[in-house]
Design a protein around this motif. Sequence first.
Motif, PDB file in Angstrom:
ATOM      1  N   ARG A 142       0.835  -1.203   0.000  1.00 18.40           N
ATOM      2  CA  ARG A 142       0.000   0.000   0.000  1.00 18.40           C
ATOM      3  C   ARG A 142       0.868   1.252   0.000  1.00 18.40           C
ATOM      4  N   GLY A 143       1.947   1.255   0.796  1.00 22.01           N
ATOM      5  CA  GLY A 143       2.861   2.399   0.823  1.00 22.01           C
ATOM      6  C   GLY A 143       3.590   2.574  -0.499  1.00 22.01           C
ATOM      7  N   PHE A 144       3.981   1.466  -1.119  1.00 22.13           N
ATOM      8  CA  PHE A 144       4.671   1.557  -2.407  1.00 22.13           C
ATOM      9  C   PHE A 144       3.759   2.168  -3.461  1.00 22.13           C
ATOM     10  N   ASP A 145       2.509   1.700  -3.492  1.00 20.01           N
ATOM     11  CA  ASP A 145       1.563   2.254  -4.469  1.00 20.01           C
ATOM     12  C   ASP A 145       1.351   3.747  -4.247  1.00 20.01           C
ATOM     13  N   ASP A 146       1.169   4.164  -2.980  1.00 23.74           N
ATOM     14  CA  ASP A 146       0.964   5.589  -2.691  1.00 23.74           C
ATOM     15  C   ASP A 146       2.195   6.401  -3.083  1.00 23.74           C
ATOM     16  N   GLY A 147       3.371   5.911  -2.804  1.00 23.85           N
ATOM     17  CA  GLY A 147       4.594   6.634  -3.159  1.00 23.85           C
ATOM     18  C   GLY A 147       4.815   6.678  -4.655  1.00 23.85           C
ATOM     19  N   TYR A 148       4.519   5.602  -5.346  1.00 26.10           N
ATOM     20  CA  TYR A 148       4.748   5.542  -6.791  1.00 26.10           C
ATOM     21  C   TYR A 148       3.790   6.478  -7.538  1.00 26.10           C
ATOM     22  N   TYR A 149       2.524   6.508  -7.117  1.00 24.33           N
ATOM     23  CA  TYR A 149       1.540   7.333  -7.809  1.00 24.33           C
ATOM     24  C   TYR A 149       1.460   8.748  -7.254  1.00 24.33           C
ATOM     25  N   GLY A 150       2.315   9.115  -6.306  1.00 29.03           N
ATOM     26  CA  GLY A 150       2.381  10.479  -5.803  1.00 29.03           C
ATOM     27  C   GLY A 150       1.243  10.853  -4.865  1.00 29.03           C
ATOM     28  N   ARG A 151       0.618   9.912  -4.250  1.00 30.60           N
ATOM     29  CA  ARG A 151      -0.447  10.216  -3.296  1.00 30.60           C
ATOM     30  C   ARG A 151       0.155  10.753  -1.999  1.00 30.60           C
ATOM     31  N   GLU A 152      -0.686  11.317  -1.163  1.00 32.60           N
ATOM     32  CA  GLU A 152      -0.248  11.871   0.111  1.00 32.60           C
ATOM     33  C   GLU A 152       0.111  10.728   1.070  1.00 32.60           C
ATOM     34  N   PHE A 153       1.123  10.965   1.886  1.00 33.90           N
ATOM     35  CA  PHE A 153       1.574   9.978   2.863  1.00 33.90           C
ATOM     36  C   PHE A 153       0.456   9.737   3.870  1.00 33.90           C
ATOM     37  N   ALA A 154      -0.088   8.538   3.934  1.00 34.13           N
ATOM     38  CA  ALA A 154      -1.243   8.240   4.784  1.00 34.13           C
ATOM     39  C   ALA A 154      -0.839   7.610   6.114  1.00 34.13           C
ATOM     40  N   GLY A 155       0.298   7.018   6.170  1.00 34.57           N
ATOM     41  CA  GLY A 155       0.745   6.375   7.414  1.00 34.57           C
ATOM     42  C   GLY A 155       0.256   4.946   7.535  1.00 34.57           C
ATOM     43  N   GLN A 156       0.845   4.271   8.464  1.00 31.46           N
ATOM     44  CA  GLN A 156       0.550   2.857   8.682  1.00 31.46           C
ATOM     45  C   GLN A 156      -0.822   2.703   9.333  1.00 31.46           C
ATOM     46  N   LYS A 157      -1.660   1.840   8.775  1.00 36.12           N
ATOM     47  CA  LYS A 157      -2.978   1.598   9.344  1.00 36.12           C
ATOM     48  C   LYS A 157      -2.971   0.400  10.289  1.00 36.12           C
ATOM     49  N   GLN A 158      -2.251  -0.633   9.928  1.00 36.76           N
ATOM     50  CA  GLN A 158      -2.259  -1.849  10.733  1.00 36.76           C
ATOM     51  C   GLN A 158      -0.837  -2.217  11.135  1.00 36.76           C
ATOM     52  N   ILE A 159      -0.702  -2.623  12.381  1.00 38.07           N
ATOM     53  CA  ILE A 159       0.568  -3.198  12.834  1.00 38.07           C
ATOM     54  C   ILE A 159       0.231  -4.581  13.358  1.00 38.07           C
ATOM     55  N   VAL A 160       0.713  -5.575  12.680  1.00 34.48           N
ATOM     56  CA  VAL A 160       0.448  -6.951  13.074  1.00 34.48           C
ATOM     57  C   VAL A 160       1.689  -7.467  13.792  1.00 34.48           C
ATOM     58  N   PRO A 161       1.553  -7.838  15.060  1.00 34.81           N
ATOM     59  CA  PRO A 161       2.720  -8.342  15.785  1.00 34.81           C
ATOM     60  C   PRO A 161       3.132  -9.722  15.272  1.00 34.81           C
ATOM     61  N   ASN A 162       4.359 -10.075  15.556  1.00 33.28           N
ATOM     62  CA  ASN A 162       4.824 -11.414  15.214  1.00 33.28           C
ATOM     63  C   ASN A 162       3.991 -12.449  15.962  1.00 33.28           C
ATOM     64  N   ILE A 163       3.696 -13.541  15.296  1.00 33.83           N
ATOM     65  CA  ILE A 163       2.891 -14.600  15.896  1.00 33.83           C
ATOM     66  C   ILE A 163       3.836 -15.672  16.433  1.00 33.83           C
ATOM     67  N   ILE A 164       3.662 -16.027  17.695  1.00 34.43           N
ATOM     68  CA  ILE A 164       4.487 -17.065  18.302  1.00 34.43           C
ATOM     69  C   ILE A 164       3.633 -18.318  18.426  1.00 34.43           C
ATOM     70  N   LYS A 165       4.047 -19.370  17.691  1.00 32.07           N
ATOM     71  CA  LYS A 165       3.272 -20.601  17.658  1.00 32.07           C
ATOM     72  C   LYS A 165       4.051 -21.716  18.364  1.00 32.07           C
ATOM     73  N   PRO A 166       3.414 -22.404  19.310  1.00 32.76           N
ATOM     74  CA  PRO A 166       4.083 -23.550  19.928  1.00 32.76           C
ATOM     75  C   PRO A 166       3.913 -24.800  19.068  1.00 32.76           C
ATOM     76  N   TYR A 167       4.912 -25.650  19.077  1.00 30.95           N
ATOM     77  CA  TYR A 167       4.789 -26.959  18.435  1.00 30.95           C
ATOM     78  C   TYR A 167       5.562 -27.979  19.261  1.00 30.95           C
ATOM     79  N   SER A 168       5.122 -29.202  19.196  1.00 25.70           N
ATOM     80  CA  SER A 168       5.745 -30.273  19.986  1.00 25.70           C
ATOM     81  C   SER A 168       6.680 -31.082  19.106  1.00 25.70           C
ATOM     82  N   THR A 169       7.803 -31.461  19.682  1.00 27.11           N
ATOM     83  CA  THR A 169       8.770 -32.303  18.995  1.00 27.11           C
ATOM     84  C   THR A 169       9.344 -33.288  20.003  1.00 27.11           C
TER      85      THR A 169
END
Length: 125
Positions: free
Chosen positions: A92-119
Amino acid sequence: MKKIITVGLVALATTTGFLLNNQPVQAHKRYYHYRPYYTRPLNYCYPITEWLVDEDPAYHPQAYADGYRQGKNSVKKGQAYKPRTAGGEFSRGFDDGYYGREFAGQKQIVPNIIKPYSTTQCGWF
């Protein structure tokens, strides 16, 4: 000729010494620690839990700003538009920068997902 005689005498003396001066060989007695049964190392396995960190490159906290900056740089260099495979906020940021749109800022911040698994982990006992 003198060398042959000397070598012969040395060989004769050596073999005579080995044949006449041999002593019976006796080994030391071995002491075993007797166990009620024969034990050998046992292989045992047990379950453990590991943690897998799932990092999404498109949703890091500066993804939109990085995409916007790269989109502006692509326009300055005169490069043709290519859609970004990372997707998400970066795309989304690349498209806005490439087409010269106004800087809108980050809408979503998705944290890293920590998944447990058994071994299984194995060792010797």
